[in-house]
Design an enzyme around this catalytic site. Sequence first.
Site, PDB file in Angstrom:
ATOM      1  N   LYS A  60      66.669 -35.616   9.553  1.00  0.00           N
ATOM      2  CA  LYS A  60      67.397 -35.751  10.823  1.00  0.00           C
ATOM      3  C   LYS A  60      67.659 -37.220  11.208  1.00  0.00           C
ATOM      4  CE  LYS A  60      66.075 -31.369  12.955  1.00  0.00           C
ATOM      5  NZ  LYS A  60      65.562 -30.694  14.145  1.00  0.00           N
ATOM      6  N   ASP A  96      69.600 -29.333  19.652  1.00  0.00           N
ATOM      7  CA  ASP A  96      68.274 -28.781  19.977  1.00  0.00           C
ATOM      8  C   ASP A  96      68.009 -28.712  21.486  1.00  0.00           C
ATOM      9  OD1 ASP A  96      67.329 -28.139  17.455  1.00  0.00           O
ATOM     10  OD2 ASP A  96      66.409 -30.098  17.123  1.00  0.00           O
TER      11      ASP A  96
HETATM   12  P1  NAP Z   1      56.699 -33.019  15.070  1.00  0.00           P
HETATM   13  O1  NAP Z   1      57.846 -33.975  15.165  1.00  0.00           O
HETATM   14  O2  NAP Z   1      55.788 -33.063  13.889  1.00  0.00           O
HETATM   15  O3  NAP Z   1      55.805 -33.227  16.414  1.00  0.00           O
HETATM   16  C1  NAP Z   1      54.642 -32.477  16.612  1.00  0.00           C
HETATM   17  C2  NAP Z   1      54.013 -32.867  17.954  1.00  0.00           C
HETATM   18  O4  NAP Z   1      52.908 -31.984  18.160  1.00  0.00           O
HETATM   19  C3  NAP Z   1      53.472 -34.286  18.002  1.00  0.00           C
HETATM   20  O5  NAP Z   1      53.610 -34.797  19.290  1.00  0.00           O
HETATM   21  C4  NAP Z   1      51.996 -34.090  17.676  1.00  0.00           C
HETATM   22  O6  NAP Z   1      51.163 -35.044  18.294  1.00  0.00           O
HETATM   23  C5  NAP Z   1      51.711 -32.751  18.295  1.00  0.00           C
HETATM   24  N1  NAP Z   1      50.655 -32.038  17.582  1.00  0.00           N
HETATM   25  C6  NAP Z   1      50.641 -31.633  16.282  1.00  0.00           C
HETATM   26  N2  NAP Z   1      49.505 -30.969  15.999  1.00  0.00           N
HETATM   27  C7  NAP Z   1      48.762 -30.968  17.143  1.00  0.00           C
HETATM   28  C8  NAP Z   1      47.478 -30.464  17.473  1.00  0.00           C
HETATM   29  N3  NAP Z   1      46.723 -29.820  16.577  1.00  0.00           N
HETATM   30  N4  NAP Z   1      47.046 -30.643  18.733  1.00  0.00           N
HETATM   31  C9  NAP Z   1      47.794 -31.292  19.661  1.00  0.00           C
HETATM   32  N5  NAP Z   1      49.021 -31.813  19.397  1.00  0.00           N
HETATM   33  C10 NAP Z   1      49.498 -31.640  18.150  1.00  0.00           C
HETATM   34  O7  NAP Z   1      57.188 -31.517  15.161  1.00  0.00           O
HETATM   35  P2  NAP Z   1      58.518 -30.973  15.884  1.00  0.00           P
HETATM   36  O8  NAP Z   1      59.628 -30.954  14.927  1.00  0.00           O
HETATM   37  O9  NAP Z   1      58.659 -31.657  17.169  1.00  0.00           O
HETATM   38  O10 NAP Z   1      58.105 -29.417  16.102  1.00  0.00           O
HETATM   39  C11 NAP Z   1      57.095 -29.049  17.028  1.00  0.00           C
HETATM   40  C12 NAP Z   1      57.030 -27.527  17.115  1.00  0.00           C
HETATM   41  O11 NAP Z   1      58.239 -27.025  17.673  1.00  0.00           O
HETATM   42  C13 NAP Z   1      56.868 -26.801  15.764  1.00  0.00           C
HETATM   43  O12 NAP Z   1      56.032 -25.699  15.947  1.00  0.00           O
HETATM   44  C14 NAP Z   1      58.257 -26.334  15.436  1.00  0.00           C
HETATM   45  O13 NAP Z   1      58.260 -25.169  14.637  1.00  0.00           O
HETATM   46  C15 NAP Z   1      58.775 -26.032  16.837  1.00  0.00           C
HETATM   47  N6  NAP Z   1      60.236 -26.118  16.904  1.00  0.00           N
HETATM   48  C16 NAP Z   1      60.894 -25.024  17.341  1.00  0.00           C
HETATM   49  C17 NAP Z   1      62.260 -25.064  17.453  1.00  0.00           C
HETATM   50  C18 NAP Z   1      62.982 -23.856  17.941  1.00  0.00           C
HETATM   51  O14 NAP Z   1      64.201 -23.790  17.767  1.00  0.00           O
HETATM   52  N7  NAP Z   1      62.314 -22.920  18.573  1.00  0.00           N
HETATM   53  C19 NAP Z   1      62.971 -26.232  17.118  1.00  0.00           C
HETATM   54  C20 NAP Z   1      62.251 -27.338  16.677  1.00  0.00           C
HETATM   55  C21 NAP Z   1      60.868 -27.264  16.573  1.00  0.00           C
HETATM   56  P3  NAP Z   1      51.040 -36.580  17.787  1.00  0.00           P
HETATM   57  O15 NAP Z   1      52.205 -37.318  18.389  1.00  0.00           O
HETATM   58  O16 NAP Z   1      49.735 -36.984  18.336  1.00  0.00           O
HETATM   59  O17 NAP Z   1      51.076 -36.511  16.288  1.00  0.00           O
END
Ligand code: NAP
Length: 272
Positions: A60, A96
């Site tokens: 991305k 998004d």
């Molecule tokens: P990402 O860029 O990897 O960010 C993950 C975030 O979650 C970071 O802020 C991370 O904290 C935090 N995190 C990860 N593991 C954690 C834990 N065990 N405890 C507390 N905080 C934690 O991921 P992303 O792309 O933003 O996606 C996040 C979620 O949204 C995923 O589950 C993804 O499947 C979902 N999502 C859904 C859609 C949809 O269309 N519904 C679209 C996009 C994403 P740190 O900053 O401290 O690392």
Amino acid sequence: MIGDPVRHSLSPLILNAAFAARGLDWVFVAFPVVAGDARRALDGMRALGIEGLSVTMPHKGEVADLVDVLSPDAEALAAVNCVVREGELLRGHNTDGAGFVAGLRAETGFDPAGRACAVVGAGGAARAVVLALAREGAAEVVVVNRTRATAEQAAALAGEAGRVGVAGDISGADLVVNATPVGMAAAAREGQDVLRTPFDPSLLRPEQVVADLVYVPLVTPLVEEARARGATALNGVPMLVHQAAAALTLWTGEPAPVSAMSVAATRTITKA
Ligand code: NAP
């Protein structure tokens, strides 16, 4: 679609169901493209005359640097999830955040204007949601994240309305969004997240709307806990569907058949 991994992506199912429902002679295919190969993939898009591209991890950010023009959201987020070919020109969008708000509105009627919102997490999805809530006129967007530096960057996207908060701020919000992977079935199976919910659910109140961006399982532990406390809760399917719907409209100029797309997504997740 390009990404790595893409094998288990729901996007081909959702978008091909949409093309079929609208009678459009289009097809959506997922191409596994490894990190660093986005430039070659975009050259291929131009050479093959592919009209549109969905972009997912890990491309991305790189695609935002490679396209010719960026939409305001893609520019603010420095991330592209959707490319539209306009002749030789490639335009990068990010659907998004708008997809999140459209899904939230459609499912719950919640209007972010003037409301207090808490976003848990500060990654790519959280950033898109923070920006969209601020664009919709939210009074406050509090970012709660385990890493402060990324929380500050995410909160800055909301301008004056944004700030970094602590878990206790969740209780004061009208809308609470989980944008961490905590609660995902796959992560739980792989033992990545021992937590069931991303924060203590006793912080939730019955008047709140709780949006989990996780969509596998359909009833996530957070959705279950929120509903048990009388709150209105939704999973990540509406965002998934509405961001794809926005992309379909950008590519084809046609309205998206949102309910056919939701049925395709929900059926596939239920069977998995
Ligand atoms: P990402 O860029 O990897 O960010 C993950 C975030 O979650 C970071 O802020 C991370 O904290 C935090 N995190 C990860 N593991 C954690 C834990 N065990 N405890 C507390 N905080 C934690 O991921 P992303 O792309 O933003 O996606 C996040 C979620 O949204 C995923 O589950 C993804 O499947 C979902 N999502 C859904 C859609 C949809 O269309 N519904 C679209 C996009 C994403 P740190 O900053 O401290 O690392």
